[in-house]
Design an enzyme around this catalytic site. Sequence first.
Site, PDB file in Angstrom:
ATOM      1  N   CYS A  75       0.687  -1.014  -0.044  1.00 34.25           N
ATOM      2  CA  CYS A  75      -0.186  -0.225   0.274  1.00 34.25           C
ATOM      3  C   CYS A  75       0.930   1.056   0.526  1.00 34.25           C
ATOM      4  CB  CYS A  75      -0.657  -0.036   1.608  1.00 34.25           C
ATOM      5  SG  CYS A  75      -1.544   1.522   1.586  1.00 34.25           S
ATOM      6  N   CYS A 186      -0.908   3.835  -6.596  1.00 36.14           N
ATOM      7  CA  CYS A 186      -1.700   2.777  -5.829  1.00 36.14           C
ATOM      8  C   CYS A 186      -2.443   1.650  -5.992  1.00 36.14           C
ATOM      9  CB  CYS A 186      -3.733   3.935  -5.470  1.00 36.14           C
ATOM     10  SG  CYS A 186      -5.047   2.829  -4.692  1.00 36.14           S
TER      11      CYS A 186
HETATM   12  N1  DGL Z   1      -4.427   0.742  -1.704  1.00 32.47           N
HETATM   13  C1  DGL Z   1      -3.942   1.764  -1.157  1.00 32.47           C
HETATM   14  C2  DGL Z   1      -2.788   1.928  -1.894  1.00 32.47           C
HETATM   15  O1  DGL Z   1      -1.793   2.158  -2.321  1.00 32.47           O
HETATM   16  C3  DGL Z   1      -5.011   2.201  -1.065  1.00 32.47           C
HETATM   17  C4  DGL Z   1      -4.553   3.309   0.332  1.00 32.47           C
HETATM   18  C5  DGL Z   1      -6.173   3.897   0.929  1.00 32.47           C
HETATM   19  O2  DGL Z   1      -6.441   3.251   2.063  1.00 32.47           O
HETATM   20  O3  DGL Z   1      -6.389   5.376   0.648  1.00 32.47           O
HETATM   21  O4  DGL Z   1      -1.686   4.188  -1.501  1.00 32.47           O
END
Ligand code: DGL
Length: 260
Positions: A75, A186
């Site tokens: 993440c 993301c």
């Molecule tokens: N998958 C997360 C990232 O790479 C999402 C983040 C979120 O929860 O806003 O940033």
Amino acid sequence: MERSKLPVLFFDSGVGGISILRRSVGLLPCEDYLYFGDSLHAPYGVRPLAEVRELCLDALEPRIARGVKALVVACNTATSAAIGALRERHPDLIVIGTEPAIKPAVERHEGGRILVMATPMTLKEEKFLALQAQYSPRAEIIPLPCPGLMEFVEQGVTSGGAVEGYLLDKLEPYRNIPVDAIVLGCTHYPFLAGAIRRIAGRHVEIIDGAGGVAQQLRSRLAAEGLLSARTEPGRVEFENSLDQPEILEFCRTLLCAPEE
Ligand code: DGL
């Protein structure tokens, strides 16, 4: 237990990190994996930094304590908020983070125009600003905050009018200022790659960091002699802070989803 037999822990604010997990399972099929998604608290990217750090530590400490040989913070947002604290607390653990794949994008499009789609937090934090400063002399790096986009994936929506309407709105300005590449900053967004491609057009290269993280995991485990000695496939176990069996089923579906 012998350390090489312990699982690799994956973490994300929700289901997005499965885009990295599936590459890792492809590269290292004989490892055991434990994937934890904090869907109850998603999205992280619109919360204050200190709160995200707390959420990450609360989710990870008890799972690290069960015994894991590596942690992949799959993440970008959680990496920005908590990677320093995690490395400090666990100096002997392999801790791998995720960052927008700006380096490979610039290497492939020197002098080009590169759009980086990510959460508002990722694009405000030091990690991104440092990458932007480092690579700006070699390409035009344009940040595109996408609040609300990861939620589509969390809800199982990866195509159709609502998500394509959102993307059309975001990407509309770049029809007149064509970009060479879009970096998916993301880990949820690779599940939207098909929809993004339909709107941005086939000439734009879509780049994410999943392959790079999987390779980094393999080389770190190899360097520490921690690769599994097994020859048959390992187990992939999912846990989620939402107490709903459907979310675990959804995780298994995403793990097997073909890459678009
Ligand atoms: N998958 C997360 C990232 O790479 C999402 C983040 C979120 O929860 O806003 O940033």
